[in-house]
Design an enzyme around this catalytic site. Structure first.
Site, PDB file in Angstrom:
ATOM      1  N   ALA A   1       0.844  -1.209   0.000  1.00  0.00           N
ATOM      2  CA  ALA A   1       0.000   0.000   0.000  1.00  0.00           C
ATOM      3  C   ALA A   1       0.872   1.249   0.000  1.00  0.00           C
ATOM      4  O   ALA A   1       0.567   2.229  -0.696  1.00  0.00           O
ATOM      5  CB  ALA A   1      -0.927  -0.012   1.212  1.00  0.00           C
TER       6      ALA A   1
ATOM      7  N   HIS B   1       7.612  -8.176  -4.941  1.00  0.00           N
ATOM      8  CA  HIS B   1       6.240  -8.605  -5.195  1.00  0.00           C
ATOM      9  C   HIS B   1       5.810  -7.945  -6.501  1.00  0.00           C
ATOM     10  O   HIS B   1       6.170  -6.783  -6.748  1.00  0.00           O
ATOM     11  CB  HIS B   1       5.354  -8.118  -4.041  1.00  0.00           C
ATOM     12  CG  HIS B   1       4.083  -8.877  -3.859  1.00  0.00           C
ATOM     13  ND1 HIS B   1       3.727  -9.980  -4.606  1.00  0.00           N
ATOM     14  CD2 HIS B   1       3.059  -8.693  -2.982  1.00  0.00           C
ATOM     15  CE1 HIS B   1       2.557 -10.431  -4.183  1.00  0.00           C
ATOM     16  NE2 HIS B   1       2.120  -9.668  -3.208  1.00  0.00           N
TER      17      HIS B   1
HETATM   18  N1  LIG Z   1       6.684 -10.389   4.525  1.00  0.00           N
HETATM   19  C1  LIG Z   1       6.717 -11.374   3.626  1.00  0.00           C
HETATM   20  O1  LIG Z   1       6.548 -12.542   3.993  1.00  0.00           O
HETATM   21  C2  LIG Z   1       7.014 -11.090   2.164  1.00  0.00           C
HETATM   22  C3  LIG Z   1       7.477 -12.151   1.379  1.00  0.00           C
HETATM   23  C4  LIG Z   1       7.817 -11.891   0.053  1.00  0.00           C
HETATM   24  C5  LIG Z   1       7.626 -10.605  -0.454  1.00  0.00           C
HETATM   25  N2  LIG Z   1       7.130  -9.596   0.332  1.00  0.00           N
HETATM   26  C6  LIG Z   1       6.976  -8.255  -0.241  1.00  0.00           C
HETATM   27  O2  LIG Z   1       8.054  -7.452   0.237  1.00  0.00           O
HETATM   28  C7  LIG Z   1       7.618  -6.088   0.342  1.00  0.00           C
HETATM   29  C8  LIG Z   1       7.826  -5.612   1.773  1.00  0.00           C
HETATM   30  O3  LIG Z   1       7.033  -6.402   2.655  1.00  0.00           O
HETATM   31  P1  LIG Z   1       7.357  -6.483   4.218  1.00  0.00           P
HETATM   32  O4  LIG Z   1       6.499  -7.560   4.783  1.00  0.00           O
HETATM   33  O5  LIG Z   1       8.793  -6.510   4.458  1.00  0.00           O
HETATM   34  O6  LIG Z   1       6.917  -5.054   4.727  1.00  0.00           O
HETATM   35  P2  LIG Z   1       5.540  -4.493   5.288  1.00  0.00           P
HETATM   36  O7  LIG Z   1       5.402  -4.901   6.704  1.00  0.00           O
HETATM   37  O8  LIG Z   1       4.420  -4.802   4.380  1.00  0.00           O
HETATM   38  O9  LIG Z   1       5.908  -2.928   5.151  1.00  0.00           O
HETATM   39  C9  LIG Z   1       6.611  -2.279   6.128  1.00  0.00           C
HETATM   40  C10 LIG Z   1       7.360  -1.062   5.641  1.00  0.00           C
HETATM   41  O10 LIG Z   1       6.518  -0.137   4.949  1.00  0.00           O
HETATM   42  C11 LIG Z   1       6.713   1.148   5.550  1.00  0.00           C
HETATM   43  N3  LIG Z   1       5.531   1.986   5.376  1.00  0.00           N
HETATM   44  C12 LIG Z   1       4.235   1.638   5.573  1.00  0.00           C
HETATM   45  N4  LIG Z   1       3.434   2.698   5.259  1.00  0.00           N
HETATM   46  C13 LIG Z   1       4.257   3.687   4.864  1.00  0.00           C
HETATM   47  C14 LIG Z   1       4.046   5.004   4.377  1.00  0.00           C
HETATM   48  N5  LIG Z   1       2.807   5.505   4.211  1.00  0.00           N
HETATM   49  N6  LIG Z   1       5.121   5.758   4.047  1.00  0.00           N
HETATM   50  C15 LIG Z   1       6.368   5.274   4.177  1.00  0.00           C
HETATM   51  N7  LIG Z   1       6.638   4.029   4.612  1.00  0.00           N
HETATM   52  C16 LIG Z   1       5.592   3.249   4.945  1.00  0.00           C
HETATM   53  C17 LIG Z   1       6.978   0.837   7.008  1.00  0.00           C
HETATM   54  O11 LIG Z   1       7.613   1.920   7.621  1.00  0.00           O
HETATM   55  P3  LIG Z   1       7.159   2.460   9.080  1.00  0.00           P
HETATM   56  O12 LIG Z   1       7.722   1.499  10.073  1.00  0.00           O
HETATM   57  O13 LIG Z   1       7.789   3.793   9.117  1.00  0.00           O
HETATM   58  O14 LIG Z   1       5.651   2.446   9.089  1.00  0.00           O
HETATM   59  C18 LIG Z   1       7.903  -0.376   6.867  1.00  0.00           C
HETATM   60  O15 LIG Z   1       9.222   0.013   6.635  1.00  0.00           O
HETATM   61  C19 LIG Z   1       6.166  -6.078  -0.098  1.00  0.00           C
HETATM   62  O16 LIG Z   1       6.101  -5.811  -1.469  1.00  0.00           O
HETATM   63  C20 LIG Z   1       5.723  -7.518   0.162  1.00  0.00           C
HETATM   64  O17 LIG Z   1       4.602  -7.907  -0.594  1.00  0.00           O
HETATM   65  C21 LIG Z   1       6.850  -9.812   1.632  1.00  0.00           C
END
Ligand SMILES: NC(=O)c1ccc[n+]([C@@H]2O[C@H](COP(=O)([O-])OP(=O)(O)OC[C@H]3O[C@@H](n4cnc5c(N)ncnc54)[C@H](OP(=O)(O)O)[C@@H]3O)[C@@H](O)[C@H]2O)c1
Length: 432
Positions: free
Chosen positions: A160, A183
């Site tokens: 998002a 992703h």
């Molecule tokens: N987690 C998994 O299992 C997984 C696996 C494969 C791929 N992915 C992909 O990898 C990517 C990252 O996923 P994730 O799970 O690591 O992270 P996430 O928990 O979905 O995102 C967290 C990050 O987004 C930042 N964020 C959220 N809202 C924001 C805003 N409005 N402005 C600026 N920063 C903002 C947060 O910063 P703050 O702390 O400052 O809010 C934090 O650094 C995504 O595309 C996801 O689909 C995830």
């Protein structure tokens, strides 16, 4: 199915002695997995200072997956010294420091690459990055600063947030940089996310098939996670090579080629289905029926979750649902092989009693028939963007963290999981 664990491990040990080595269809182990661990990084760095020529062990393989030939990339093509040389003029700017930012960033840093992190100043992620040793002004920056300094922009914001921040970040992704995602979400659903990459940059994907915590844990163990890699836009002609190298850099062991579309469709579908949504729904339905029929919470939990996660699911993970040959004497096996070219018997099932096997065989098709329409509905909801729009709306709220936490705490408060806490506390290796 009392004392299944002990019976099954004995049965498995015996079975594994009987199973012939039909290894040609099994992916080989990486030759030097340990060299990507923290310890060996030091050795490899020393090596890279001494030499500029590399012995490349070909790791790209075409493997047979149930009759389909697919190319698999593996990290032995990228010895650490070669990896460090390849990225010697690059700065990997990791934008976002959630689960993936943490795992991928620390692994790339430990692999000796030049990595910086960009997150909102003083947000949760900033604090986490400080704890992990990223230094403000040196390796930790506000998002825009990090993008300006980076040559490879690894967009690991929440999906998002990738959409919400795109209008201000896009102009900073200038010609010559590489845009990286984990992703396919943002670019595939561009009608909803409005994320349209500049035309003059390579756009690639490395999507680890696991949480960022697992990406980190496996790397530290000297192993590597399976990842999907894909290319959306290849301006330089080197996009696939870059994706593969980055896959290794962030801790992948094996990389499977896909497209952005296929990655996002399968991923949104899988996590809503068997991986997360489906399993919680199945567990809860089974548990509730046991409780309604007078079974105690511990009995219902043990028969639903504990045995699944501690005994049977690991067996599936270890050898798959099936193995190549049934546990028959060699002569009988030969006859079986003649009758069916690819005889299959269920490995996990074979570890269980004949009573259990009979019932499971009878009920599996019933569950398949009942679930198939749900999976079809789910896949359609992913493909037509309904799931994307829901995710953007919900996770785009300023209160997304609290809102998610509230709903998750409701699950945590369910009797099944409260009962589970006590069951887990009795495990010999229990850690509170
Ligand atoms: N987690 C998994 O299992 C997984 C696996 C494969 C791929 N992915 C992909 O990898 C990517 C990252 O996923 P994730 O799970 O690591 O992270 P996430 O928990 O979905 O995102 C967290 C990050 O987004 C930042 N964020 C959220 N809202 C924001 C805003 N409005 N402005 C600026 N920063 C903002 C947060 O910063 P703050 O702390 O400052 O809010 C934090 O650094 C995504 O595309 C996801 O689909 C995830």
């Amino acid at each position: 199915m009392a004392s299944l664990a002990s019976r099954s491990s004995q049965a498995l040990r015996a079975a594994s002695r009987r199973v012939p080595r039909t290894a040609s269809k099994v992916a080989p182990k990486p030759a030097n997995a340990a060299s990507y661990s923290l310890l060996a990084t030091t050795r490899a760095s020393a090596l890279s200072r001494r030499t500029t020529t590399f012995e490349s062990v070909r790791g790209v393989k075409t493997l047979d997956f149930a009759g389909s030939k697919e190319v698999v990339y593996e990290r032995s093509d990228w010895p650490l010294a070669k990896l460090q040389d390849y990225f010697k003029n690059d700065t990997l700017a990791l934008i976002g420091y959630g689960s993936q930012g943490h795992g991928q960033g620390l692994n790339a840093r430990d692999n000796g690459l030049n990595v910086i992190v960009g997150v909102r100043e003083n947000g949760e992620s900033w604090k986490q990055a400080l704890e992990d040793g990223w230094v403000p002004g040196e390796t930790l920056f506000p998002i825009e600063d990090a993008i300006k300094r980076g040559t490879i922009i690894m967009n690991l914001l929440s999906d998002a947030a990738q959409s919400a921040t795109w209008p201000r970040l896009a102009p900073l992704i200038t010609k010559g940089k590489t845009l990286y995602f984990s992703h396919g979400f943002s670019v595939v659903y561009k009608e909803d996310t409005k994320v349209i990459p500049p035309k003059d940059v390579d756009v690639i994907l490395v999507a680890p098939k696991g949480s960022g915590r697992t990406v980190r844990t496996l790397f530290k163990e000297g192993r590597g996670i399976n990842s999907s890699i894909a290319v959306w836009q290849d301006v330089t002609g080197k996009a696939r090579e870059r994706a593969t190298a980055l896959g290794v850099a962030i801790g992948s062991g094996y990389m499977y080629e896909t497209t952005f579309e296929k990655e996002v469709y399968s991923d949104l579908y899988g996590e809503r289905g068997v991986l997360m949504g489906g399993i919680q729904g199945m567990f809860l339905a089974q548990y509730k029926v046991l409780r309604e029929n007078g079974h105690s919470p511990s009995e219902a939990f043990n028969e639903t979750v504990e045995e699944a996660t501690q005994s049977l699911f690991p067996l599936i993970g270890e050898k798959g649902f099936v193995r190549s040959f049934p546990p028959l004497p060699i002569a009988a096996r030969a006859i079986f092989t003649d009758l069916a070219p690819s005889p299959r018997m269920d490995y996990m099932y074979n570890a269980c009693s004949t009573t259990a096997r009979r019932g499971a065989l009878d009920w599996a098709p019933v569950f398949e028939a009942a679930n198939r329409p749900i999976f079809e509905k789910l896949y359609k909801s992913v493909r037509d963007g309904t799931e994307t729009r829901k995710s953007l709306e919900f996770n785009g709220r300023s209160t997304y963290r609290e809102d998610l936490a509230r709903e998750l705490s409701e699950i945590d408060g369910q009797e099944i999981w409260r009962a589970g806490k006590t069951v887990r506390s009795l495990r010999p290796d229990y850690k509170p």
